[in-house]
Design a protein around this motif. Structure first.
Motif, PDB file in Angstrom:
ATOM      1  N   ALA A  92     -68.240  17.203 -19.706  1.00  0.00           N
ATOM      2  CA  ALA A  92     -68.734  16.826 -20.909  1.00  0.00           C
ATOM      3  C   ALA A  92     -68.250  15.177 -20.972  1.00  0.00           C
ATOM      4  O   ALA A  92     -67.310  14.822 -20.909  1.00  0.00           O
ATOM      5  N   TYR A  93     -69.306  14.385 -21.080  1.00  0.00           N
ATOM      6  CA  TYR A  93     -69.170  12.994 -21.473  1.00  0.00           C
ATOM      7  C   TYR A  93     -69.299  12.605 -22.809  1.00  0.00           C
ATOM      8  O   TYR A  93     -70.362  12.585 -23.512  1.00  0.00           O
ATOM      9  N   GLU A  94     -68.184  12.234 -23.466  1.00  0.00           N
ATOM     10  CA  GLU A  94     -67.859  11.821 -24.632  1.00  0.00           C
ATOM     11  C   GLU A  94     -68.593  12.807 -25.608  1.00  0.00           C
ATOM     12  O   GLU A  94     -69.453  12.474 -26.125  1.00  0.00           O
ATOM     13  N   PRO A  95     -68.109  13.994 -25.626  1.00  0.00           N
ATOM     14  CA  PRO A  95     -68.620  14.827 -26.778  1.00  0.00           C
ATOM     15  C   PRO A  95     -68.236  14.374 -28.199  1.00  0.00           C
ATOM     16  O   PRO A  95     -67.170  13.709 -28.328  1.00  0.00           O
ATOM     17  N   VAL A  96     -69.170  14.717 -28.961  1.00  0.00           N
ATOM     18  CA  VAL A  96     -68.762  14.322 -30.406  1.00  0.00           C
ATOM     19  C   VAL A  96     -68.841  15.388 -31.470  1.00  0.00           C
ATOM     20  O   VAL A  96     -69.445  16.459 -31.051  1.00  0.00           O
ATOM     21  N   ALA A  97     -68.270  15.484 -32.549  1.00  0.00           N
ATOM     22  CA  ALA A  97     -68.034  16.530 -33.543  1.00  0.00           C
ATOM     23  C   ALA A  97     -67.857  15.846 -34.711  1.00  0.00           C
ATOM     24  O   ALA A  97     -67.469  14.625 -34.973  1.00  0.00           O
ATOM     25  N   ARG A  98     -67.779  16.706 -35.916  1.00  0.00           N
ATOM     26  CA  ARG A  98     -67.619  16.296 -37.274  1.00  0.00           C
ATOM     27  C   ARG A  98     -66.069  15.684 -37.397  1.00  0.00           C
ATOM     28  O   ARG A  98     -65.351  16.288 -36.808  1.00  0.00           O
ATOM     29  N   PRO A  99     -65.981  15.008 -38.195  1.00  0.00           N
ATOM     30  CA  PRO A  99     -67.020  14.065 -38.948  1.00  0.00           C
ATOM     31  C   PRO A  99     -67.482  13.035 -38.092  1.00  0.00           C
ATOM     32  O   PRO A  99     -66.709  12.144 -37.314  1.00  0.00           O
ATOM     33  N   PHE A 100     -68.691  12.710 -38.127  1.00  0.00           N
ATOM     34  CA  PHE A 100     -69.237  11.670 -37.255  1.00  0.00           C
ATOM     35  C   PHE A 100     -70.494  10.801 -37.881  1.00  0.00           C
ATOM     36  O   PHE A 100     -71.398  11.633 -38.192  1.00  0.00           O
ATOM     37  N   GLY A 101     -70.373   9.677 -38.092  1.00  0.00           N
ATOM     38  CA  GLY A 101     -71.583   8.977 -38.275  1.00  0.00           C
ATOM     39  C   GLY A 101     -71.946   9.295 -39.956  1.00  0.00           C
ATOM     40  O   GLY A 101     -73.350   8.983 -40.047  1.00  0.00           O
ATOM     41  N   THR A 102     -71.220   9.752 -40.799  1.00  0.00           N
ATOM     42  CA  THR A 102     -71.497  10.090 -41.873  1.00  0.00           C
ATOM     43  C   THR A 102     -72.117   9.149 -42.867  1.00  0.00           C
ATOM     44  O   THR A 102     -72.732   9.389 -43.773  1.00  0.00           O
ATOM     45  N   LYS A 103     -71.632   8.034 -42.693  1.00  0.00           N
ATOM     46  CA  LYS A 103     -72.246   6.777 -43.451  1.00  0.00           C
ATOM     47  C   LYS A 103     -73.492   6.480 -43.251  1.00  0.00           C
ATOM     48  O   LYS A 103     -74.230   5.973 -44.105  1.00  0.00           O
ATOM     49  N   ALA A 104     -73.967   6.976 -42.152  1.00  0.00           N
ATOM     50  CA  ALA A 104     -75.380   6.479 -41.719  1.00  0.00           C
ATOM     51  C   ALA A 104     -76.198   7.539 -42.233  1.00  0.00           C
ATOM     52  O   ALA A 104     -77.665   7.525 -42.230  1.00  0.00           O
ATOM     53  N   LEU A 105     -75.728   8.794 -42.411  1.00  0.00           N
ATOM     54  CA  LEU A 105     -76.896  10.102 -42.956  1.00  0.00           C
ATOM     55  C   LEU A 105     -77.777   9.478 -43.993  1.00  0.00           C
ATOM     56  O   LEU A 105     -79.014   9.813 -43.668  1.00  0.00           O
ATOM     57  N   ALA A 106     -77.476   9.098 -44.969  1.00  0.00           N
ATOM     58  CA  ALA A 106     -78.322   8.509 -46.033  1.00  0.00           C
ATOM     59  C   ALA A 106     -79.339   7.673 -45.790  1.00  0.00           C
ATOM     60  O   ALA A 106     -80.605   7.982 -45.909  1.00  0.00           O
ATOM     61  N   PRO A 107     -79.068   6.429 -45.051  1.00  0.00           N
ATOM     62  CA  PRO A 107     -79.951   5.603 -44.595  1.00  0.00           C
ATOM     63  C   PRO A 107     -80.954   6.106 -43.703  1.00  0.00           C
ATOM     64  O   PRO A 107     -82.014   5.647 -43.422  1.00  0.00           O
ATOM     65  N   LEU A 108     -80.243   7.001 -42.605  1.00  0.00           N
ATOM     66  CA  LEU A 108     -81.195   7.519 -41.698  1.00  0.00           C
ATOM     67  C   LEU A 108     -82.363   8.337 -42.263  1.00  0.00           C
ATOM     68  O   LEU A 108     -83.334   8.654 -41.574  1.00  0.00           O
TER      69      LEU A 108
END
Length: 239
Positions: A92-108
């Motif tokens: 596993a190369y740098e796996p991610v999980a919550r919370p992750f990038g939450t500030k970007a959700l609305a603009p995305l």
């Protein structure tokens, strides 16, 4: 070997890594939902759907596999490995999980609604990954930009799925196959990827941790031969 890419990546973007892997094993790189020739994410899209897809693929191969996952693909691979007997080893190369990038959700989500995938690529590189605007401006002028733009369509829903999902971190100690965690040296202790990595490393004390010198989160694009060597070494180490 089965490779599971993360967001804004597919089998083609991982081809330089696959070509440089020095093993006799056949390699399958998964074009997850939202990437051609696979279908769309679907109305009930979630991390669990991705895990089920991967499990179905592995079962259909009717043989044991070395499983490799990067970023979101690392999370999917880890969750699948908990319940899939055919997994021989896990990288596993740098796996991610919550919370992750939450500030970007609305603009995305707004960019997706507007079909503005240039904005999507910019947002994921600045708000999520934390790259400087100069880096993004240079990236926009590079041949990589149209490739990233073409892969950006499912990003908002994928990021939402990551943040809606509670990984089974407390069960990771039960994995009884060799596990290698790959960390880019530039991300050690740094948000967002290094801090996300730390949670997985804590949950996997049995794992072998390998640092990719001089790299961050994008070694598959920026140093494919180096990443291929690390994957090759991990499989050899796993026996």
């Amino acid at each position: 070997m089965v490779i599971v890419p993360g967001v804004m990546a597919d089998a083609q973007t991982w081809r330089p890594v696959v070509d440089a892997i020095d093993l006799p094993n056949p390699v399958i790189t998964v074009n997850r939902r939202g990437r051609l020739p696979s279908g769309p994410l679907g109305p009930d899209y979630a991390v669990g759907v991705e895990v089920d897809d991967l499990r179905h693929l592995i079962t259909s191969l009717r043989q044991q596999v070395h499983l490799v996952g990067w970023s979101y693909g690392g999370l999917i691979a880890l969750e699948a490995a908990l319940v899939q007997d055919e997994v021989l080893s896990l990288i596993a190369y740098e796996p991610v999980a919550r919370p992750f990038g939450t500030k970007a959700l609305a603009p995305l989500r707004k960019a997706a609604a507007d079909n503005d995938f240039d904005q999507t690529v910019e947002l994921v590189n600045t708000i999520v990954s934390g790259f400087a605007t100069d880096y993004v401006a240079e990236l926009r002028r590079s041949p990589a930009w149209p490739v990233l733009r073409s892969l950006a369509r499912p990003l908002a829903e994928e990021l939402a799925a990551i943040n809606d999902y509670e990984p089974a971190l407390s069960r990771y100690r039960q994995l009884n196959v060799p596990v290698t965690l790959l960390l880019g040296e530039l991300n050690a202790g740094q948000a967002p990827y290094g801090t996300a990595f730390a949670a997985f490393a804590d949950a996997l004390p049995q794992a072998r941790v390998v640092t990719l010198g001089g790299q961050g989160h994008l070694a598959h694009a920026q140093a494919p031969r180096q990443l291929a060597r690390a994957i090759t070494d991990a499989v050899v180490h796993a026996g």
